[in-house]
Design an enzyme around this catalytic site. Structure first.
Site, PDB file in Angstrom:
ATOM      1  N   LYS A 192      -2.097  -1.539  -3.913  1.00 22.99           N
ATOM      2  CA  LYS A 192      -2.964  -0.360  -3.870  1.00 22.99           C
ATOM      3  C   LYS A 192      -2.138   0.908  -3.933  1.00 22.99           C
ATOM      4  O   LYS A 192      -1.158   0.995  -3.205  1.00 22.99           O
ATOM      5  CB  LYS A 192      -3.743  -0.427  -2.562  1.00 22.99           C
ATOM      6  CG  LYS A 192      -4.579   0.771  -2.254  1.00 22.99           C
ATOM      7  CD  LYS A 192      -5.240   0.580  -0.940  1.00 22.99           C
ATOM      8  CE  LYS A 192      -6.012   1.845  -0.634  1.00 22.99           C
ATOM      9  NZ  LYS A 192      -6.377   1.940   0.728  1.00 22.99           N
ATOM     10  N   LYS A 211       0.859  -1.180   0.000  1.00 19.17           N
ATOM     11  CA  LYS A 211       0.000   0.000   0.000  1.00 19.17           C
ATOM     12  C   LYS A 211       0.892   1.226   0.000  1.00 19.17           C
ATOM     13  O   LYS A 211       1.666   1.439   0.936  1.00 19.17           O
ATOM     14  CB  LYS A 211      -0.907  -0.013   1.225  1.00 19.17           C
ATOM     15  CG  LYS A 211      -1.779   1.223   1.313  1.00 19.17           C
ATOM     16  CD  LYS A 211      -2.767   1.158   2.444  1.00 19.17           C
ATOM     17  CE  LYS A 211      -3.585   2.436   2.510  1.00 19.17           C
ATOM     18  NZ  LYS A 211      -4.515   2.434   3.626  1.00 19.17           N
TER      19      LYS A 211
HETATM   20  C1  PBG Z   1      -7.420   3.492   5.466  1.00 21.20           C
HETATM   21  C2  PBG Z   1      -7.668   3.334   4.014  1.00 21.20           C
HETATM   22  C3  PBG Z   1      -7.455   4.264   2.981  1.00 21.20           C
HETATM   23  C4  PBG Z   1      -7.926   3.678   1.818  1.00 21.20           C
HETATM   24  C5  PBG Z   1      -8.378   2.413   2.148  1.00 21.20           C
HETATM   25  N1  PBG Z   1      -8.188   2.208   3.501  1.00 21.20           N
HETATM   26  C6  PBG Z   1      -6.952   5.655   3.027  1.00 21.20           C
HETATM   27  C7  PBG Z   1      -5.582   5.938   3.488  1.00 21.20           C
HETATM   28  O1  PBG Z   1      -4.766   5.047   3.730  1.00 21.20           O
HETATM   29  O2  PBG Z   1      -5.316   7.123   3.642  1.00 21.20           O
HETATM   30  C8  PBG Z   1      -7.944   4.330   0.464  1.00 21.20           C
HETATM   31  C9  PBG Z   1      -9.040   3.872  -0.451  1.00 21.20           C
HETATM   32  C10 PBG Z   1      -9.338   4.794  -1.573  1.00 21.20           C
HETATM   33  O3  PBG Z   1      -8.683   5.842  -1.796  1.00 21.20           O
HETATM   34  O4  PBG Z   1     -10.281   4.462  -2.317  1.00 21.20           O
HETATM   35  N2  PBG Z   1      -6.199   3.011   5.923  1.00 21.20           N
HETATM   36 ZN    ZN Z   2      -5.755   3.755   8.028  1.00 24.24          ZN
END
Ligand code: PBG
Ligand code: ZN
Length: 326
Positions: free
Chosen positions: A251, A198
């Site tokens: 992601k 991520k």
């Molecule tokens: C929370 C989370 C996020 C997303 C999924 N889970 C945001 C982040 O990490 O700031 C992003 C999903 C999206 O942008 O569609 N940890």
């Molecule tokens: Zn988070």
């Protein structure tokens, strides 16, 4: 043999020939629809994401049913609690918004899979994904203390009926901690979908408005990955496999297709890609302005994500795509 004996256009002449030799398929059964569930009544549109709303639990049950009727096998739940605090207690409250929504959706649609996002950032008043402590470089997210609460959250969600739990916090060691905690609670059959690679991405902007989870200070670069790193993404994925992950996630999706392919090749695990909020917002804005054909661009994008190595695609386009694929 090359041209003129070999003519690759032979297999492109008609739709039926093209269908016959297509390497990558896209079906509703590959898709997961995210839902934002708030502890409040009604529907509230999300400005940057036309077609996506924050919804109450009863509306979430309806939306989940609509997804199921289109052949979508799973929804991914995010919670927006009534209140927030420094420890994110709403995340591991057995009567928290995601736990209540999970019970309600499973009761109404037992065959639909409910996947839950496991993180603290929607529940902390500071908006970070874990507990804060003073470190050598200022305030930081305490890894090991956060992992404990993340594992507690996963158990609470699985007890509420979540079919799969998906940790998105990026703390080290959380997959093993979740697996151990689930097993200790008798939840040995609940799979862990690990957000392994991520990246610290500007593509999460619309989500943070939707989930009200923008960090009050700083950013997430001390725990989410640097966008320049591909080798490290493979290491993250391999570590999560070792810690007991059942599915590996990459992601965002579109700017990281190379990472998706490398993670698939390195792990041979079921791989999931998250086509995130910013990717969705850009397509919707360009389509609304008449600059692109929305249907064509969405189906092409999702097919490309599948071709890069994703078995599963989480996308806000899921309902539209499923309808177009019927
Ligand atoms: C929370 C989370 C996020 C997303 C999924 N889970 C945001 C982040 O990490 O700031 C992003 C999903 C999206 O942008 O569609 N940890
Ligand atoms: Zn988070």
């Amino acid at each position: 043999m090359a041209f003129p004996e070999t003519r690759l256009r032979r297999l492109r002449q008609t739709a039926v020939l093209r269908d016959l030799v297509r390497e990558t398929t896209l079906a509703a059964s590959d898709l997961v629809l995210p839902l934002f569930v708030h502890a409040a009544p009604g529907r509230v549109p999300i400005a940057a994401m036309p077609g996506v709303d924050r919804v109450s639990i009863d509306h979430a049950v309806d939306d989940a049913g609509a997804a199921k009727d289109l052949g979508i096998p799973a929804v991914l739940l995010f919670g927006i609690p009534a209140g927030k605090d420094a420890e994110g207690t709403g995340a591991y409250d057995d009567e928290g918004v995601v736990q209540l929504a999970t019970r309600a959706i499973k009761a109404a649609h037992p065959d639909l899979l409910v996947m839950t996002d496991v993180c603290l950032c929607e529940y902390t008043d500071h908006g970070h994904c874990g507990l804060l402590r003073e470190g050598p470089h200022g305030l930081t997210v305490d890894n090991d203390a956060s992992v404990e609460l993340i594992a507690r959250t996963a158990v609470s969600q699985a007890r509420a009926g979540a079919d799969l739990v998906a940790p998105s916090d990026m703390m080290d060691g959380r997959v093993r901690a979740i697996r151990t905690a689930l097993d200790a609670d008798g939840l040995t059959d609940t799979p862990v979908v690990a957000y392994s690679a991520k990246f610290a991405s500007a593509y999460y902007g619309p989500f943070r408005d939707a989930a009200d989870s923008t960090p009050a200070f700083g950013d997430r670069r001390a725990y989410q990955m640097d966008p320049g790193n591909g080798d490290e993404a493979v290491r993250e994925a391999l570590l999560d496999v070792e810690e007991g992950a059942d599915v590996i996630m990459v992601k965002p999706a579109l700017p990281y297709l190379d990472v998706l392919r490398r993670v698939k090749d390195a792990t041979r695990m079921p791989v999931c890609a998250y086509n995130v909020s910013g990717e969705y917002a850009m397509v919707k804005a360009a389509a609304a302005a008449g600059h692109v054909d929305e249907r064509a661009i969405v189906l092409e994008t999702l097919t490309a994500i599948r071709r890069a190595g994703a078995d599963i695609v989480i996308t806000y386009h899921a309902k539209d795509a499923a309808a177009w694929l019927q």
